[in-house]
Design a protein around this motif. Sequence first.
Motif, PDB file in Angstrom:
ATOM      1  N   GLU A  21     -24.242 -30.900  -1.562  1.00  0.00           N
ATOM      2  CA  GLU A  21     -25.211 -31.271  -0.534  1.00  0.00           C
ATOM      3  C   GLU A  21     -25.148 -32.763  -0.206  1.00  0.00           C
ATOM      4  OE1 GLU A  21     -29.006 -29.929  -1.982  1.00  0.00           O
ATOM      5  OE2 GLU A  21     -28.554 -27.831  -1.555  1.00  0.00           O
ATOM      6  N   SER A  22     -25.074 -33.590  -1.232  1.00  0.00           N
ATOM      7  CA  SER A  22     -25.089 -35.043  -1.027  1.00  0.00           C
ATOM      8  C   SER A  22     -23.811 -35.547  -0.377  1.00  0.00           C
ATOM      9  CB  SER A  22     -25.309 -35.764  -2.361  1.00  0.00           C
ATOM     10  OG  SER A  22     -26.551 -35.415  -2.897  1.00  0.00           O
ATOM     11  N   PHE A  23     -22.671 -35.082  -0.851  1.00  0.00           N
ATOM     12  CA  PHE A  23     -21.410 -35.574  -0.309  1.00  0.00           C
ATOM     13  C   PHE A  23     -21.196 -35.095   1.115  1.00  0.00           C
ATOM     14  CE2 PHE A  23     -20.898 -37.272  -4.310  1.00  0.00           C
ATOM     15  CZ  PHE A  23     -19.676 -37.873  -4.502  1.00  0.00           C
ATOM     16  N   GLU A  24     -21.482 -33.838   1.393  1.00  0.00           N
ATOM     17  CA  GLU A  24     -21.338 -33.351   2.766  1.00  0.00           C
ATOM     18  C   GLU A  24     -22.401 -33.960   3.676  1.00  0.00           C
ATOM     19  OE1 GLU A  24     -21.188 -29.065   2.458  1.00  0.00           O
ATOM     20  OE2 GLU A  24     -19.029 -29.127   2.122  1.00  0.00           O
ATOM     21  N   GLY A  25     -23.619 -34.106   3.163  1.00  0.00           N
ATOM     22  CA  GLY A  25     -24.711 -34.683   3.934  1.00  0.00           C
ATOM     23  C   GLY A  25     -24.514 -36.150   4.270  1.00  0.00           C
ATOM     24  N   SER A  26     -23.685 -36.841   3.493  1.00  0.00           N
ATOM     25  CA  SER A  26     -23.437 -38.260   3.732  1.00  0.00           C
ATOM     26  C   SER A  26     -22.622 -38.492   4.995  1.00  0.00           C
ATOM     27  CB  SER A  26     -22.696 -38.880   2.536  1.00  0.00           C
ATOM     28  OG  SER A  26     -21.338 -38.438   2.501  1.00  0.00           O
ATOM     29  N   GLY A  27     -21.879 -37.463   5.430  1.00  0.00           N
ATOM     30  CA  GLY A  27     -20.991 -37.613   6.569  1.00  0.00           C
ATOM     31  C   GLY A  27     -19.705 -38.353   6.221  1.00  0.00           C
ATOM     32  N   LEU A  28     -19.521 -38.648   4.939  1.00  0.00           N
ATOM     33  CA  LEU A  28     -18.352 -39.409   4.493  1.00  0.00           C
ATOM     34  C   LEU A  28     -17.274 -38.532   3.864  1.00  0.00           C
ATOM     35  CD1 LEU A  28     -20.334 -42.303   2.768  1.00  0.00           C
ATOM     36  CD2 LEU A  28     -19.320 -42.317   5.055  1.00  0.00           C
ATOM     37  N   PHE A  29     -17.665 -37.345   3.424  1.00  0.00           N
ATOM     38  CA  PHE A  29     -16.741 -36.477   2.697  1.00  0.00           C
ATOM     39  C   PHE A  29     -16.766 -35.057   3.244  1.00  0.00           C
ATOM     40  CE2 PHE A  29     -17.862 -39.776  -0.348  1.00  0.00           C
ATOM     41  CZ  PHE A  29     -16.624 -40.115  -0.881  1.00  0.00           C
ATOM     42  N   ASN A  30     -15.613 -34.422   3.165  1.00  0.00           N
ATOM     43  CA  ASN A  30     -15.478 -33.003   3.398  1.00  0.00           C
ATOM     44  C   ASN A  30     -15.180 -32.387   2.028  1.00  0.00           C
ATOM     45  OD1 ASN A  30     -14.959 -30.449   4.510  1.00  0.00           O
ATOM     46  ND2 ASN A  30     -12.790 -30.929   4.697  1.00  0.00           N
ATOM     47  N   VAL A  31     -16.147 -31.681   1.457  1.00  0.00           N
ATOM     48  CA  VAL A  31     -15.950 -31.060   0.139  1.00  0.00           C
ATOM     49  C   VAL A  31     -15.115 -29.803   0.349  1.00  0.00           C
ATOM     50  CG1 VAL A  31     -17.060 -30.039  -1.878  1.00  0.00           C
ATOM     51  CG2 VAL A  31     -18.129 -32.001  -0.729  1.00  0.00           C
ATOM     52  N   MET A  32     -13.862 -29.875  -0.061  1.00  0.00           N
ATOM     53  CA  MET A  32     -12.935 -28.768   0.141  1.00  0.00           C
ATOM     54  C   MET A  32     -13.202 -27.619  -0.824  1.00  0.00           C
ATOM     55  SD  MET A  32      -9.548 -31.050   0.807  1.00  0.00           S
ATOM     56  CE  MET A  32      -8.566 -29.853   1.682  1.00  0.00           C
ATOM     57  N   ALA A  33     -13.546 -27.958  -2.072  1.00  0.00           N
ATOM     58  CA  ALA A  33     -13.857 -26.943  -3.086  1.00  0.00           C
ATOM     59  C   ALA A  33     -14.463 -27.642  -4.297  1.00  0.00           C
ATOM     60  CB  ALA A  33     -12.593 -26.191  -3.493  1.00  0.00           C
ATOM     61  N   ILE A  34     -15.211 -26.854  -5.063  1.00  0.00           N
ATOM     62  CA  ILE A  34     -15.729 -27.339  -6.338  1.00  0.00           C
ATOM     63  C   ILE A  34     -15.264 -26.363  -7.400  1.00  0.00           C
ATOM     64  CG2 ILE A  34     -17.752 -27.921  -7.717  1.00  0.00           C
ATOM     65  CD1 ILE A  34     -19.226 -28.569  -5.144  1.00  0.00           C
ATOM     66  N   ALA A  35     -14.434 -26.843  -8.300  1.00  0.00           N
ATOM     67  CA  ALA A  35     -13.885 -26.022  -9.371  1.00  0.00           C
ATOM     68  C   ALA A  35     -14.767 -26.135 -10.612  1.00  0.00           C
ATOM     69  CB  ALA A  35     -12.460 -26.475  -9.706  1.00  0.00           C
ATOM     70  N   GLU A  36     -14.807 -25.081 -11.381  1.00  0.00           N
ATOM     71  CA  GLU A  36     -15.575 -25.036 -12.628  1.00  0.00           C
ATOM     72  C   GLU A  36     -14.869 -25.801 -13.744  1.00  0.00           C
ATOM     73  OE1 GLU A  36     -18.646 -23.752 -15.206  1.00  0.00           O
ATOM     74  OE2 GLU A  36     -18.523 -23.393 -13.069  1.00  0.00           O
ATOM     75  N   ASN A  37     -13.538 -25.775 -13.722  1.00  0.00           N
ATOM     76  CA  ASN A  37     -12.759 -26.392 -14.804  1.00  0.00           C
ATOM     77  C   ASN A  37     -11.347 -26.705 -14.311  1.00  0.00           C
ATOM     78  OD1 ASN A  37     -11.201 -23.938 -14.939  1.00  0.00           O
ATOM     79  ND2 ASN A  37     -12.858 -23.048 -16.133  1.00  0.00           N
ATOM     80  N   GLY A  38     -10.537 -27.229 -15.218  1.00  0.00           N
ATOM     81  CA  GLY A  38      -9.178 -27.612 -14.852  1.00  0.00           C
ATOM     82  C   GLY A  38      -8.305 -26.461 -14.394  1.00  0.00           C
ATOM     83  N   GLU A  39      -8.448 -25.324 -15.017  1.00  0.00           N
ATOM     84  CA  GLU A  39      -7.636 -24.166 -14.630  1.00  0.00           C
ATOM     85  C   GLU A  39      -7.979 -23.687 -13.225  1.00  0.00           C
ATOM     86  OE1 GLU A  39      -4.936 -22.661 -16.003  1.00  0.00           O
ATOM     87  OE2 GLU A  39      -5.028 -24.413 -17.305  1.00  0.00           O
ATOM     88  N   GLU A  40      -9.260 -23.670 -12.904  1.00  0.00           N
ATOM     89  CA  GLU A  40      -9.671 -23.248 -11.565  1.00  0.00           C
ATOM     90  C   GLU A  40      -9.184 -24.247 -10.518  1.00  0.00           C
ATOM     91  OE1 GLU A  40     -13.628 -22.027  -9.001  1.00  0.00           O
ATOM     92  OE2 GLU A  40     -13.845 -22.398 -11.139  1.00  0.00           O
ATOM     93  N   LEU A  41      -9.273 -25.523 -10.831  1.00  0.00           N
ATOM     94  CA  LEU A  41      -8.791 -26.552  -9.912  1.00  0.00           C
ATOM     95  C   LEU A  41      -7.286 -26.384  -9.665  1.00  0.00           C
ATOM     96  CD1 LEU A  41      -9.709 -30.113  -9.427  1.00  0.00           C
ATOM     97  CD2 LEU A  41      -7.369 -29.713 -10.125  1.00  0.00           C
ATOM     98  N   LYS A  42      -6.562 -26.165 -10.726  1.00  0.00           N
ATOM     99  CA  LYS A  42      -5.113 -25.958 -10.613  1.00  0.00           C
ATOM    100  C   LYS A  42      -4.810 -24.748  -9.725  1.00  0.00           C
ATOM    101  CE  LYS A  42      -1.102 -25.126 -13.536  1.00  0.00           C
ATOM    102  NZ  LYS A  42      -0.616 -24.905 -14.906  1.00  0.00           N
ATOM    103  N   SER A  43      -5.532 -23.663  -9.914  1.00  0.00           N
ATOM    104  CA  SER A  43      -5.331 -22.463  -9.092  1.00  0.00           C
ATOM    105  C   SER A  43      -5.629 -22.738  -7.629  1.00  0.00           C
ATOM    106  CB  SER A  43      -6.230 -21.325  -9.578  1.00  0.00           C
ATOM    107  OG  SER A  43      -5.839 -20.898 -10.841  1.00  0.00           O
ATOM    108  N   ILE A  44      -6.716 -23.447  -7.371  1.00  0.00           N
ATOM    109  CA  ILE A  44      -7.076 -23.772  -5.984  1.00  0.00           C
ATOM    110  C   ILE A  44      -5.952 -24.560  -5.325  1.00  0.00           C
ATOM    111  CG2 ILE A  44      -8.613 -25.186  -4.558  1.00  0.00           C
ATOM    112  CD1 ILE A  44     -10.868 -24.449  -6.592  1.00  0.00           C
ATOM    113  N   MET A  45      -5.432 -25.550  -6.031  1.00  0.00           N
ATOM    114  CA  MET A  45      -4.393 -26.407  -5.445  1.00  0.00           C
ATOM    115  C   MET A  45      -3.073 -25.667  -5.265  1.00  0.00           C
ATOM    116  SD  MET A  45      -5.265 -30.052  -7.198  1.00  0.00           S
ATOM    117  CE  MET A  45      -4.224 -30.994  -6.075  1.00  0.00           C
ATOM    118  N   GLU A  46      -2.710 -24.847  -6.219  1.00  0.00           N
ATOM    119  CA  GLU A  46      -1.432 -24.137  -6.140  1.00  0.00           C
ATOM    120  C   GLU A  46      -1.458 -22.975  -5.159  1.00  0.00           C
ATOM    121  OE1 GLU A  46      -0.499 -23.171 -10.191  1.00  0.00           O
ATOM    122  OE2 GLU A  46       0.272 -25.180 -10.582  1.00  0.00           O
ATOM    123  N   ASP A  47      -2.633 -22.397  -4.924  1.00  0.00           N
ATOM    124  CA  ASP A  47      -2.730 -21.224  -4.053  1.00  0.00           C
ATOM    125  C   ASP A  47      -2.909 -21.554  -2.581  1.00  0.00           C
ATOM    126  OD1 ASP A  47      -2.456 -19.685  -6.301  1.00  0.00           O
ATOM    127  OD2 ASP A  47      -4.577 -19.183  -6.464  1.00  0.00           O
TER     128      ASP A  47
END
Length: 128
Positions: A21-47
Motif C-alpha cells: 500500500e505504501s510503496f504503490e501509494g507513494s507514486g514512486l514504485f511499481n510493486v511487481m510482486a511480493i515473495a514470501e521467501n527466497g525460493e518464491e522470489l527465484k521462481s517469480i524471476m525465472e518464470d
Amino acid sequence: MRKLNILIAENDAEGKVFIKESFEGSGLFNVMAIAENGEELKSIMEDSDIFYPDLILSDVAPGYDILYYIKTSEAFREIPVITFASSSADDNIKKCQQLGAVRHFDKPDNPDRYHEFAKELYVFLSEE
C-alpha cells in the motif's frame, strides 16, 4: 520522476500489506510482486519473460538466499538488492553486505513509517 519497478521479499503478512500500500501509494514504485521467501522470489524471476526489476528489497531473513542467487546469476547480478529488518543485528547486516547488499535500512515500526520508508528508499536510489 520515473517510477521504479520493485520486487519485495517479506515473510511478515502484515508487513506485506503495509509495504504494498505504501510503496504503490507513494507514486514512486511499481510493486511487481511480493515473495514470501527466497525460493518464491527465484521462481517469480525465472518464470517471467519480461520480469526485470530496478531493485529488490528483501527482509534480512530470506536475504542471504536472495543475495546469493542474484549475485551468482548471469542474468540478474546487476540488480541492486537492499535489505531491511526490524532488529539491527550487526552480524546479519554485515553478512548481507558481504554478499552484495547495496544498503541496509531499519524496518518501519508502524504503518505510517512505511510511507516515509518508500520516500527514503527512492531518494537513496536516485542519488546512486
